[in-house]
Design a protein around this motif. Structure first.
Motif, PDB file in Angstrom:
ATOM      1  N   VAL A 185       0.697  -1.318   0.022  1.00 21.54           N
ATOM      2  CA  VAL A 185      -0.160  -0.060  -0.112  1.00 21.54           C
ATOM      3  C   VAL A 185       0.826   1.334  -0.095  1.00 21.54           C
ATOM      4  N   ALA A 186       1.760   1.510   0.767  1.00 23.25           N
ATOM      5  CA  ALA A 186       2.899   2.359   0.988  1.00 23.25           C
ATOM      6  C   ALA A 186       3.573   2.705  -0.400  1.00 23.25           C
ATOM      7  N   LYS A 187       4.102   1.536  -1.028  1.00 21.56           N
ATOM      8  CA  LYS A 187       4.579   1.763  -2.628  1.00 21.56           C
ATOM      9  C   LYS A 187       3.614   2.401  -3.347  1.00 21.56           C
ATOM     10  N   LYS A 188       2.379   1.987  -3.565  1.00 21.90           N
ATOM     11  CA  LYS A 188       1.447   2.145  -4.304  1.00 21.90           C
ATOM     12  C   LYS A 188       1.128   3.773  -4.127  1.00 21.90           C
ATOM     13  N   LYS A 189       1.174   4.248  -2.848  1.00 23.52           N
ATOM     14  CA  LYS A 189       0.927   5.442  -2.509  1.00 23.52           C
ATOM     15  C   LYS A 189       1.963   6.477  -3.204  1.00 23.52           C
ATOM     16  N   ILE A 190       3.266   6.095  -2.927  1.00 22.87           N
ATOM     17  CA  ILE A 190       4.496   6.739  -3.744  1.00 22.87           C
ATOM     18  C   ILE A 190       4.356   6.747  -5.246  1.00 22.87           C
ATOM     19  N   ASN A 191       4.187   5.525  -5.731  1.00 27.56           N
ATOM     20  CA  ASN A 191       3.997   5.540  -7.072  1.00 27.56           C
ATOM     21  C   ASN A 191       3.076   5.994  -7.705  1.00 27.56           C
ATOM     22  N   LYS A 192       2.162   6.522  -7.418  1.00 28.14           N
ATOM     23  CA  LYS A 192       1.031   7.469  -7.869  1.00 28.14           C
ATOM     24  C   LYS A 192       1.249   8.657  -7.849  1.00 28.14           C
ATOM     25  N   VAL A 193       2.283   9.337  -7.272  1.00 32.14           N
ATOM     26  CA  VAL A 193       2.722  10.546  -7.230  1.00 32.14           C
ATOM     27  C   VAL A 193       4.201  10.844  -7.767  1.00 32.14           C
ATOM     28  N   VAL A 194       4.972   9.893  -7.803  1.00 32.30           N
ATOM     29  CA  VAL A 194       6.303  10.117  -7.971  1.00 32.30           C
ATOM     30  C   VAL A 194       6.847   9.280  -9.317  1.00 32.30           C
ATOM     31  N   SER A 195       7.614   9.875 -10.074  1.00 35.13           N
ATOM     32  CA  SER A 195       8.173   9.065 -11.317  1.00 35.13           C
ATOM     33  C   SER A 195       9.229   8.069 -11.010  1.00 35.13           C
ATOM     34  N   LYS A 196       9.033   6.985 -11.923  1.00 30.78           N
ATOM     35  CA  LYS A 196      10.037   5.755 -11.522  1.00 30.78           C
ATOM     36  C   LYS A 196      11.635   6.431 -11.654  1.00 30.78           C
ATOM     37  N   ASP A 197      11.935   7.446 -12.296  1.00 28.75           N
ATOM     38  CA  ASP A 197      13.285   8.015 -12.228  1.00 28.75           C
ATOM     39  C   ASP A 197      13.561   8.916 -11.291  1.00 28.75           C
ATOM     40  N   SER A 198      12.664   9.041 -10.238  1.00 26.62           N
ATOM     41  CA  SER A 198      13.090  10.110  -9.074  1.00 26.62           C
ATOM     42  C   SER A 198      13.900   9.450  -8.249  1.00 26.62           C
ATOM     43  N   THR A 199      14.729  10.339  -7.582  1.00 23.86           N
ATOM     44  CA  THR A 199      15.758   9.839  -6.647  1.00 23.86           C
ATOM     45  C   THR A 199      15.751  10.468  -5.113  1.00 23.86           C
ATOM     46  N   PHE A 200      16.089   9.777  -4.537  1.00 25.19           N
ATOM     47  CA  PHE A 200      16.087  10.231  -2.983  1.00 25.19           C
ATOM     48  C   PHE A 200      17.412  10.048  -2.289  1.00 25.19           C
ATOM     49  N   THR A 201      17.659  11.104  -1.437  1.00 22.65           N
ATOM     50  CA  THR A 201      18.726  11.231  -0.391  1.00 22.65           C
ATOM     51  C   THR A 201      18.176  11.533   1.163  1.00 22.65           C
ATOM     52  N   ILE A 202      18.838  10.734   1.936  1.00 23.75           N
ATOM     53  CA  ILE A 202      18.508  10.945   3.283  1.00 23.75           C
ATOM     54  C   ILE A 202      19.934  11.430   3.865  1.00 23.75           C
ATOM     55  N   PHE A 203      19.915  12.812   4.450  1.00 29.24           N
ATOM     56  CA  PHE A 203      21.023  13.584   5.060  1.00 29.24           C
ATOM     57  C   PHE A 203      20.666  13.538   6.709  1.00 29.24           C
ATOM     58  N   ASP A 204      21.891  13.201   7.519  1.00 30.68           N
ATOM     59  CA  ASP A 204      21.807  13.610   8.951  1.00 30.68           C
ATOM     60  C   ASP A 204      22.745  14.498   9.033  1.00 30.68           C
ATOM     61  N   LEU A 205      22.236  15.592   9.441  1.00 30.99           N
ATOM     62  CA  LEU A 205      22.923  16.875   9.494  1.00 30.99           C
ATOM     63  C   LEU A 205      23.908  17.049  10.961  1.00 30.99           C
TER      64      LEU A 205
END
Length: 341
Positions: A185-205
């Motif tokens: 369900v969570a993946k489906k929620k993301i895939n509805k609004v985000v393109s397949k080639d979108s990238t993500f980075t997590i930073f810890d400041l």
């Protein structure tokens, strides 16, 4: 005369061989009887022998009821097991777990390091530890299993292994079935609004440097990359593929942070709360536009299966909301330009 002598020698050799074989048979029979006897004793006492994550054979209860752990609280709660004792300081950074047991149901066995006296008071029938150096002390109190979450490639493997150790394979299957449904369900929620080639980075400041979060660790790394299957930008993927993470993170300089920025920037700021940040960070487009997804440390420093499940759902919601906001801004800007023209 010579023939009779030879015959006697042969008969003596045959007799000796028969005696040896009989002795071997008796030894094997005794060994088999002893093994059967041990199996019968285990059946009568409700125990079985398992091999833990460092190769030790341990006789454990079929279904232990009074468990103490110095680390793996999330894995136990996933199996609907509330331990009698745990290091409760871990909950300061695994707040999602607090909904999985009744208040005061778990005794605190220490802040950071377990107290042997406290463990002994709880009269456990099984102890689960991460620390192979502590086994000698623990096993004087109760049977002790060394568990290592790093031994397993996925949450499925990890939960199944703990289910086997605790005699709760049915609970492991139930948790994983629910886990898979909710993650889908969570993946489906993301895939509805985000393109397949979108990238993500997590930073810890941090104060002087910051960290890029690894794909299988804390601060949402395991939830975002391993569980939800999101893609890192090329420079971050290069880190994942070529360098070993130090404590689930890769430290970088603020001066080069722009090289690691994905389409979506996710931030935790625990080590530099209220501190000033360099221009190389504050001038990032996502930061200037207020499009950074911020994570709460008390929920995101854990990487146990229960925490990861909730982190993945939370990230999916945050990504969905941010994407809708960004799209709304774009639409409003287009409408504004149409009106002007």
């Amino acid at each position: 005369m010579f023939n009779k002598l030879n015959l006697k020698v042969i008969l003596l050799m045959v007799l000796s061989l028969m005696l040896i074989l009989t002795g071997c048979g008796a030894t094997k029979s005794n060994k088999a009887q002893e093994e059967q006897k041990n199996e019968n004793v285990q059946a009568e006492t409700g125990t079985r022998t398992i091999t833990d994550d460092i190769g030790r054979k341990v006789e454990v209860p079929d279904k232990p009821e009074r468990i103490v752990t110095d680390w793996y609280l999330g894995q136990l709660l996933a199996l609907d097991v509330t331990p009698v004792g745990a290091v409760m300081a871990n909950l300061d950074y695994a707040a999602y777990l607090k909904d999985y047991y009744k208040e005061d149901a778990i005794e605190n066995i220490g802040d950071g390091e377990a107290s042997l006296e406290k463990v002994m008071e709880l009269n456990p029938d099984l102890i689960i530890t991460w620390d192979k150096e502590a086994v000698e002390k623990y096993e004087k109190i109760a049977p002790t299993i060394v568990f290592s979450d790093t031994n397993y490639k996925s949450i499925h493997e990890e939960i199944k292994a703990m289910g086997e150790y605790l005699g709760r394979t049915d609970k492991a299957e139930q948790f994983l079935e629910d886990f898979d449904k909710r993650i889908a369900v969570a993946k489906k929620k993301i895939n509805k609004v985000v393109s397949k080639d979108s990238t993500f980075t997590i930073f810890d400041l941090g104060k002087k440097n910051l960290s890029v979060i690894a794909p299988n660790g804390v601060v949402g790394g395991r939830a975002l990359y391993e569980t939800l299957g999101m893609t890192p930008p090329p420079k971050v993927k290069e880190l994942f593929d070529t360098k070993e993470a130090d404590g689930s993170r890769y430290e970088i300089s603020y001066e080069v942070v722009n090289d690691y920025v994905g389409d979506y920037v996710i931030e935790m700021n625990y080590f530099n709360k209220g501190g000033s940040l360099p221009a190389t960070w504050t001038n990032l487009d996502a930061v200037k536009k207020g499009e950074v997804i911020k994570l709460a440390p008390e929920y995101y420093f854990a990487s146990d299966p229960v925490s990861v499940l909730h982190q993945a759902e939370d990230l999916a919601t945050k990504i969905e909301e941010l994407t809708k906001e960004k799209n709304s801004v774009v639409v409003n800007n287009l409408n504004y330009k149409k009106k002007i023209n």
